[in-house]
Write a protein that holds these residues in place. Structure first.
Motif, PDB file in Angstrom:
ATOM      1  N   ARG A  66       0.828  -1.210   0.000  1.00 30.95           N
ATOM      2  CA  ARG A  66       0.000   0.000   0.000  1.00 30.95           C
ATOM      3  C   ARG A  66       0.861   1.259   0.000  1.00 30.95           C
ATOM      4  NH1 ARG A  66      -3.821  -2.036   3.445  1.00 30.95           N
ATOM      5  NH2 ARG A  66      -2.859  -1.072   5.237  1.00 30.95           N
ATOM      6  N   GLN A  67       1.889   1.251   0.850  1.00 32.06           N
ATOM      7  CA  GLN A  67       2.789   2.419   0.902  1.00 32.06           C
ATOM      8  C   GLN A  67       3.422   2.678  -0.465  1.00 32.06           C
ATOM      9  OE1 GLN A  67       5.894   2.016   3.754  1.00 32.06           O
ATOM     10  NE2 GLN A  67       4.575   2.483   5.511  1.00 32.06           N
ATOM     11  N   GLY A  68       3.993   1.610  -1.030  1.00 30.68           N
ATOM     12  CA  GLY A  68       4.693   1.760  -2.304  1.00 30.68           C
ATOM     13  C   GLY A  68       3.775   2.249  -3.407  1.00 30.68           C
ATOM     14  N   LEU A  69       2.577   1.665  -3.481  1.00 27.28           N
ATOM     15  CA  LEU A  69       1.646   2.046  -4.547  1.00 27.28           C
ATOM     16  C   LEU A  69       1.122   3.464  -4.347  1.00 27.28           C
ATOM     17  CD1 LEU A  69      -0.299  -1.315  -5.025  1.00 27.28           C
ATOM     18  CD2 LEU A  69       1.379  -0.282  -6.580  1.00 27.28           C
ATOM     19  N   SER A  70       0.865   3.856  -3.086  1.00 28.29           N
ATOM     20  CA  SER A  70       0.347   5.219  -2.897  1.00 28.29           C
ATOM     21  C   SER A  70       1.416   6.255  -3.203  1.00 28.29           C
ATOM     22  CB  SER A  70      -0.246   5.411  -1.497  1.00 28.29           C
ATOM     23  OG  SER A  70       0.753   5.350  -0.532  1.00 28.29           O
ATOM     24  N   VAL A  71       2.671   5.953  -2.855  1.00 22.84           N
ATOM     25  CA  VAL A  71       3.755   6.867  -3.233  1.00 22.84           C
ATOM     26  C   VAL A  71       3.891   6.902  -4.757  1.00 22.84           C
ATOM     27  CG1 VAL A  71       6.261   7.231  -3.151  1.00 22.84           C
ATOM     28  CG2 VAL A  71       5.014   6.686  -1.065  1.00 22.84           C
ATOM     29  N   LEU A 131      10.981  -5.345  -0.822  1.00 22.97           N
ATOM     30  CA  LEU A 131       9.676  -5.251  -1.474  1.00 22.97           C
ATOM     31  C   LEU A 131       9.292  -3.784  -1.676  1.00 22.97           C
ATOM     32  CD1 LEU A 131       7.082  -6.730  -2.457  1.00 22.97           C
ATOM     33  CD2 LEU A 131       6.197  -6.467  -0.121  1.00 22.97           C
ATOM     34  N   GLY A 132       9.489  -2.977  -0.623  1.00 21.12           N
ATOM     35  CA  GLY A 132       9.154  -1.555  -0.705  1.00 21.12           C
ATOM     36  C   GLY A 132       9.921  -0.859  -1.818  1.00 21.12           C
ATOM     37  N   PHE A 133      11.206  -1.178  -1.934  1.00 20.06           N
ATOM     38  CA  PHE A 133      12.022  -0.562  -2.979  1.00 20.06           C
ATOM     39  C   PHE A 133      11.481  -0.887  -4.368  1.00 20.06           C
ATOM     40  CE2 PHE A 133      15.277  -0.922  -6.224  1.00 20.06           C
ATOM     41  CZ  PHE A 133      15.815   0.345  -6.204  1.00 20.06           C
ATOM     42  N   TRP A 134      11.259  -2.172  -4.634  1.00 20.75           N
ATOM     43  CA  TRP A 134      10.865  -2.583  -5.990  1.00 20.75           C
ATOM     44  C   TRP A 134       9.446  -2.135  -6.331  1.00 20.75           C
ATOM     45  CZ3 TRP A 134      14.509  -3.674  -9.257  1.00 20.75           C
ATOM     46  CH2 TRP A 134      15.698  -4.268  -8.803  1.00 20.75           C
ATOM     47  N   VAL A 135       8.528  -2.254  -5.379  1.00 24.80           N
ATOM     48  CA  VAL A 135       7.145  -1.840  -5.656  1.00 24.80           C
ATOM     49  C   VAL A 135       7.086  -0.338  -5.902  1.00 24.80           C
ATOM     50  CG1 VAL A 135       4.840  -1.569  -4.649  1.00 24.80           C
ATOM     51  CG2 VAL A 135       6.051  -3.736  -4.420  1.00 24.80           C
ATOM     52  N   THR A 136       7.760   0.425  -5.035  1.00 22.37           N
ATOM     53  CA  THR A 136       7.726   1.876  -5.188  1.00 22.37           C
ATOM     54  C   THR A 136       8.422   2.293  -6.474  1.00 22.37           C
ATOM     55  OG1 THR A 136       7.851   2.035  -2.781  1.00 22.37           O
ATOM     56  CG2 THR A 136       8.176   4.067  -4.026  1.00 22.37           C
ATOM     57  N   GLY A 137       9.617   1.757  -6.690  1.00 23.27           N
ATOM     58  CA  GLY A 137      10.381   2.127  -7.882  1.00 23.27           C
ATOM     59  C   GLY A 137       9.613   1.819  -9.161  1.00 23.27           C
ATOM     60  N   ALA A 138       9.036   0.606  -9.233  1.00 28.17           N
ATOM     61  CA  ALA A 138       8.327   0.205 -10.454  1.00 28.17           C
ATOM     62  C   ALA A 138       7.051   1.014 -10.646  1.00 28.17           C
ATOM     63  CB  ALA A 138       8.011  -1.291 -10.406  1.00 28.17           C
ATOM     64  N   SER A 139       6.295   1.255  -9.551  1.00 26.02           N
ATOM     65  CA  SER A 139       5.033   1.985  -9.740  1.00 26.02           C
ATOM     66  C   SER A 139       5.301   3.455 -10.063  1.00 26.02           C
ATOM     67  CB  SER A 139       4.105   1.825  -8.534  1.00 26.02           C
ATOM     68  OG  SER A 139       4.705   2.292  -7.372  1.00 26.02           O
ATOM     69  N   VAL A 140       6.329   4.048  -9.444  1.00 29.48           N
ATOM     70  CA  VAL A 140       6.670   5.427  -9.813  1.00 29.48           C
ATOM     71  C   VAL A 140       7.096   5.460 -11.286  1.00 29.48           C
ATOM     72  CG1 VAL A 140       8.275   7.344  -9.481  1.00 29.48           C
ATOM     73  CG2 VAL A 140       7.321   6.195  -7.494  1.00 29.48           C
ATOM     74  N   TYR A 141       7.915   4.478 -11.693  1.00 33.73           N
ATOM     75  CA  TYR A 141       8.419   4.479 -13.068  1.00 33.73           C
ATOM     76  C   TYR A 141       7.274   4.425 -14.086  1.00 33.73           C
ATOM     77  CZ  TYR A 141      11.441   3.650 -17.055  1.00 33.73           C
ATOM     78  OH  TYR A 141      12.091   3.774 -18.255  1.00 33.73           O
ATOM     79  N   LEU A 142       6.357   3.477 -13.884  1.00 30.08           N
ATOM     80  CA  LEU A 142       5.255   3.323 -14.846  1.00 30.08           C
ATOM     81  C   LEU A 142       4.372   4.563 -14.870  1.00 30.08           C
ATOM     82  CD1 LEU A 142       4.263  -0.401 -14.222  1.00 30.08           C
ATOM     83  CD2 LEU A 142       5.510   0.567 -16.175  1.00 30.08           C
ATOM     84  N   LEU A 143       3.980   5.049 -13.693  1.00 31.20           N
ATOM     85  CA  LEU A 143       3.055   6.183 -13.652  1.00 31.20           C
ATOM     86  C   LEU A 143       3.721   7.483 -14.075  1.00 31.20           C
ATOM     87  CD1 LEU A 143       1.108   5.054 -10.548  1.00 31.20           C
ATOM     88  CD2 LEU A 143       0.097   5.679 -12.741  1.00 31.20           C
TER      89      LEU A 143
END
Lengths: 104, 230
Positions: free
Chosen positions: B16-21, B131-143
């Protein structure tokens, strides 16, 4: 310099900097003094960015306009523990609102 | 930090943290795309910056400077590079934590930015941090890339991005990134010194360089003795 070469050179340097950090041997960074400086660098960079983007105008001279008001509103939002997106939207809305009212 | 299996509830909190960021940061890719085309770059050049440079502060600095004309390109590269140094510093911290090699290390390097580092460093468990690094990095990158495209396409339709306060959105975003770092009196002092120096030298130096000069105030931290814990 063409726009494309500037974009590509800038991007190559940005990636090289990221990769370099992943490749530096840890032993080089053990000093307490070095650690304090590296920890402080993002603070100095971000503060300088906020300051120059918020209160300098064309030619770099200081100006107080809607952007400074936006940063003030953002700071209040942060004090109230607003989430990141709300802080950004509040800042943009402040500047847009003030400009719509004719204040630059 | 333990390296055991990740608890399901911890996992969902980190996701949730990673995706919301990712959503929050990606959203202001619109601002970048609109500013990039307003600065005279075409859609592909704006997209290339988001896909390849992929570090918001550097990208905003770059387009802010080339808006004054392509003769300022060397200053734009210098400023974006100086701002990118902090990613290298984050990488120093992350590389041990992530423990990746080869191609995954290249991917980790590319996703090393403020947000992915912040979420990773905010976890207590090494698995949660990864997990936080990869989820946040990937979701920021795509969006970020998707919203950059939206911004470049809307750029001309919405007219001057300043009308919508998009320049102020960037200021507010940097303020929000700076805020959690101002916990100690020393950090507040360095931030204040950097801001004063940057504004003071702005009238006499080319755009982008004042930030670089102000970064030297970080050296003050090397001098100040750390207060013993109370």
């Amino acid at each position: 310099m063409s726009p494309w070469s500037a974009v590509l050179v800038g991007s190559a340097v940005a990636f090289a900097l990221k990769l370099a950090g992943h490749l530096v041997p840890r032993a080089l960074l053990e000093g307490a003094r070095t650690r304090r400086v590296t920890a402080a660098l993002p603070v100095a960079l971000l503060a300088a960015l906020v300051a120059t983007q918020a209160v300098t105008g064309a030619g770099g001279s200081p100006v107080l306009d809607a952007r400074a008001a936006a940063v003030a509103v953002a700071a209040v939002a942060l004090l109230l523990r607003a989430p990141f997106l709300l802080v950004v939207v509040a800042g943009a809305a402040t500047a847009a609102g003030l400009r719509a009212l004719g204040w630059q | 930090m333990s390296a055991g299996a990740l608890d399901r509830s911890v996992r969902s909190v980190v996701l949730r943290q990673g995706l919301s960021v990712g959503v929050a940061t990606g959203a202001y890719g619109v601002s970048f795309g609109a500013l990039a085309v307003a600065a005279g770059l075409d859609v592909w050049q704006a997209m290339a910056l988001s896909a390849l440079m992929f570090t918001g502060g550097s990208q905003f600095a770059f387009v802010g400077i080339v808006a004054g004309g392509m003769s300022a390109a060397p200053a734009a590269i210098a400023a974006s590079s100086m701002l990118g140094i902090r990613n290298g510093l984050y990488a120093l911290e992350l590389t041990q934590l992530l423990g990746v090699r080869g191609l995954r290390r290249l991917a980790a390097a590319h996703l090393t930015i403020d947000e992915s580092t912040a979420v990773a460093m905010g976890q207590r468990d090494v698995r949660a941090a990864r997990l936080g690094f990869w989820v946040t990095g990937a979701s920021v990158y795509l969006l970020w890339n998707a919203m950059t495209l939206v911004g470049t396409l809307l750029g001309n339709a919405i007219g001057d991005p300043r009308t919508w306060g998009l320049d102020a959105a960037a200021c507010a975003a940097f303020t929000a990134l700076l805020w959690p770092r101002l916990r100690s009196r020393e950090a507040v002092g360095i931030a204040a010194a950097a801001a004063v120096v940057a504004v003071a030298v702005s009238p006499t130096l080319p755009p982008g360089i004042p930030v670089v000069v102000a970064a030297l105030t970080a050296l003050l931290a090397g001098r100040a003795p750390r207060r013993p814990p109370t």
